[in-house]
Every structure is written in C-alpha cells, then in structure tokens.
Design an enzyme around this catalytic site. Sequence first.
Site, mmCIF file in Angstrom:
data_model
loop_
_atom_site.group_PDB
_atom_site.id
_atom_site.type_symbol
_atom_site.label_atom_id
_atom_site.label_comp_id
_atom_site.label_asym_id
_atom_site.label_seq_id
_atom_site.Cartn_x
_atom_site.Cartn_y
_atom_site.Cartn_z
ATOM 1 N N ARG A 170 -47.149 65.028 74.833
ATOM 2 C CA ARG A 170 -46.174 63.266 74.442
ATOM 3 C C ARG A 170 -45.292 63.579 75.226
ATOM 4 O O ARG A 170 -44.187 65.558 75.691
ATOM 5 C CB ARG A 170 -46.282 64.226 72.632
ATOM 6 C CG ARG A 170 -47.586 64.138 71.874
ATOM 7 C CD ARG A 170 -47.277 62.773 71.389
ATOM 8 N NE ARG A 170 -48.202 62.581 70.454
ATOM 9 C CZ ARG A 170 -48.846 62.422 70.100
ATOM 10 N NH1 ARG A 170 -49.738 61.844 71.794
ATOM 11 N NH2 ARG A 170 -50.567 62.335 69.281
ATOM 12 N N GLU A 224 -40.874 56.055 73.967
ATOM 13 C CA GLU A 224 -42.422 55.299 74.140
ATOM 14 C C GLU A 224 -42.472 54.287 72.920
ATOM 15 O O GLU A 224 -42.099 54.721 71.794
ATOM 16 C CB GLU A 224 -43.789 55.375 74.607
ATOM 17 C CG GLU A 224 -45.000 56.438 73.534
ATOM 18 C CD GLU A 224 -45.991 57.213 73.631
ATOM 19 O OE1 GLU A 224 -45.678 57.906 75.056
ATOM 20 O OE2 GLU A 224 -46.644 56.635 73.392
ATOM 21 N N HIS A 245 -49.683 55.267 77.585
ATOM 22 C CA HIS A 245 -50.428 56.238 76.919
ATOM 23 C C HIS A 245 -51.533 55.420 76.303
ATOM 24 O O HIS A 245 -51.667 55.803 74.595
ATOM 25 C CB HIS A 245 -49.647 55.637 75.106
ATOM 26 C CG HIS A 245 -49.957 57.453 74.558
ATOM 27 N ND1 HIS A 245 -49.267 57.924 73.607
ATOM 28 C CD2 HIS A 245 -51.114 57.764 74.139
ATOM 29 C CE1 HIS A 245 -49.567 58.757 73.071
ATOM 30 N NE2 HIS A 245 -51.315 59.027 73.440
HETATM 31 O O1 LIG Z 1 -52.465 59.896 71.459
HETATM 32 C C1 LIG Z 1 -53.041 60.411 71.318
HETATM 33 C C2 LIG Z 1 -53.704 60.642 70.275
HETATM 34 O O2 LIG Z 1 -52.880 61.596 69.518
HETATM 35 O O3 LIG Z 1 -54.728 60.620 69.342
#
Ligand SMILES: O=CC(=O)O
Length: 331
Positions: free
Chosen positions: A243, A272, A293
Amino acid sequence: MGKKKPLVIVTRKLPDVVETRMRELFDARLNEDDRPMSQADLVAALQTADVLVPTITDRIDAAVIAQAGPDLRLIANFGTGVDHIDVEAASARNITVTNTLGVLTEDTADMTMALMLAVPRRLVEGAKVAASGSWPGWSPTWMLGNRIAGKRLGIIGMGRIGQAVARRAKAFGMSIHYHNRRRLSATVEDGLEATYWESLDQMLARMDVVSVHCPRTPATYHLLSARRLKLMRAGAYLVNTARGEIVDEATLIKLIESGAIAGAGLDVFEHEPAINPKLRKLADAGKVVLLPHMGSATLEGRIDMGEKVIVNIRNFMDGHRPPDRVLPTAV
Ligand SMILES: O=CC(=O)O
C-alpha cells in the site's frame, strides 16, 4: 418455498462467472457498467443491502457505517487489504467484515519479482527503445543495469506474500532477510534460508533491495518514514506492491532525485489513483517503474477472489463463521 435470498450489493463489475454464480445464489445487485459508486450511492447501498461486496475503491469509514441500515450484517470485501473499511466501526455495529485471504499471494509475489527485475535491469527503458524502431544495435557498454543475483533482499512483512516473494527471490540467487512483528518458526525460516532482523532500521541500512509486504494499518502508516528511508544504502532499490501509504512517498521521491536511493518499483501510491507528477518524471528518466495497482490483476486471481467472497457470504448466511473473517484486533 426456500429461504429468502439475501440482497447482495456488489459495488464494481466482477468477472462474468462470478456474477453468474452470484445471480444464482443471491438476490444480487451488480454493477454492470462498472461505474465507481459515489459516497451517496454507497450509503444508499448500505441502507438496503443484507450484504455489501465492496472493493478497495470504496471508502467505508465510520461515518458511512453509521448510516448502514438494520439489515446490513456482512461486508464481504473483494480483496485482501481492508484499509478502506473501518473494521472497528463495523464490529461495533455487529457487522462482520471478511476479505479474500490467500488467493492473490502468488500473483502479487510474481508482480513483485517483475518490478524487482524491471528497475535494475532497465526493462521498460529497453522495451521503449526496441518498440521505437531506433535501436542502434548491440553494444558492450549500452543499457547496463545491475545484477540482482547475490544481492540482499530485505522483506518488510513476512506473511503469505512476503514468504512467496522470499521463495522466488531465493531462486533468483538473492539472500533473504526479513523484518516482521513476529519471527517465523525455525522450520519456515530455515526453509527460506531467511535471516530475521528484529530492528527494521538495522535491516534497512544493509539491504540492496527492500520490498514492502505488510498490511496498511494505523501502525504501518509511513512505516518507511523519512528517517528510515534515509537509512537505505545509496545503491538500493525499493519495491512496493503493498500500500502506498506505508511509504513516505514525498521523501522517497527526493531521495531518488538526489541519487541517495537508486530507484523504485511501485505498484501502489500514497494518493492513488493520482500519481505524483515527480514520480512520472522519474519514470521517464528510468529511475522508477510504475504500475497502476495491478499486483493481483490476473483473471484466475479475480475468479478465485469472487469464489472466496461467495463462500464467505454463504457460510455467514448459513449461520457459520465465515472463513476469512477480519477481526478488528487484526487491523
Ligand atoms: O490490493 C489488493 C488487495 O488488497 O486485494
């Protein structure tokens, strides 16, 4: 007559097979055009649904949860990270939260390796030259990157994904180091030939590559703070597929700009989907590789995630404990 099917509201478009199964099993309200829900839409959904299936693009904070209707019993997140959900506020209202633990481990670890190779081996720069039609031809001194075999990898957060990265990186000839709240068992540690660092600071100062794999919780916000980022070695690379908010991004940018850190591979960003223009500039300069992502973005993974969501909902509705319940103490 069977039991009344639960009203399940899904906030984003999911793979067809998942939606078909949801239609069979539930009174499913799907988002066929995949338009992200506004906060008002989200509140309306929470007021009518028995079960909400959100994703990371939905912000389900305490204020939103406070407006949930009396029927809402379960938030079955489509995704593993639940940092966009106030799990404590949900729990206080007796709303259960589940995630999709485990099914995106391998895909995220693969993408981590892709980034770990892409930056030092100048993959994107090279691909651009090849596609541009302006390749001048092979030369012994052109497009030289850095080797990753023999280098020290420091993994922050040695859960499922951290360990999957360790297995891969070991096969690439890297030496594996990790920092985690809890030390792994000796058997697992030995299997990975991993060295445990109780002190994150000390580990950071000695690694060639640092890769982030802890969840985003209040305790991990800016875990890689300005002070800690400054401990990293001059030739080191940072990889983040966890993250964005775990890393002080503004400081990371400054350190890469000044050459104090060699570069970074980032799949996640502090704000983001906005990406800091300075990072885009560093990408043009070949110092960073940026991905939008997509660490867990495989068709197989998304279907597995959908199946997990369905299993969690069915177990919950049948009065059982759902397998992927997230406890407020875990976040
Ligand atoms: O980033 C993706 C998730 O946490 O599933």
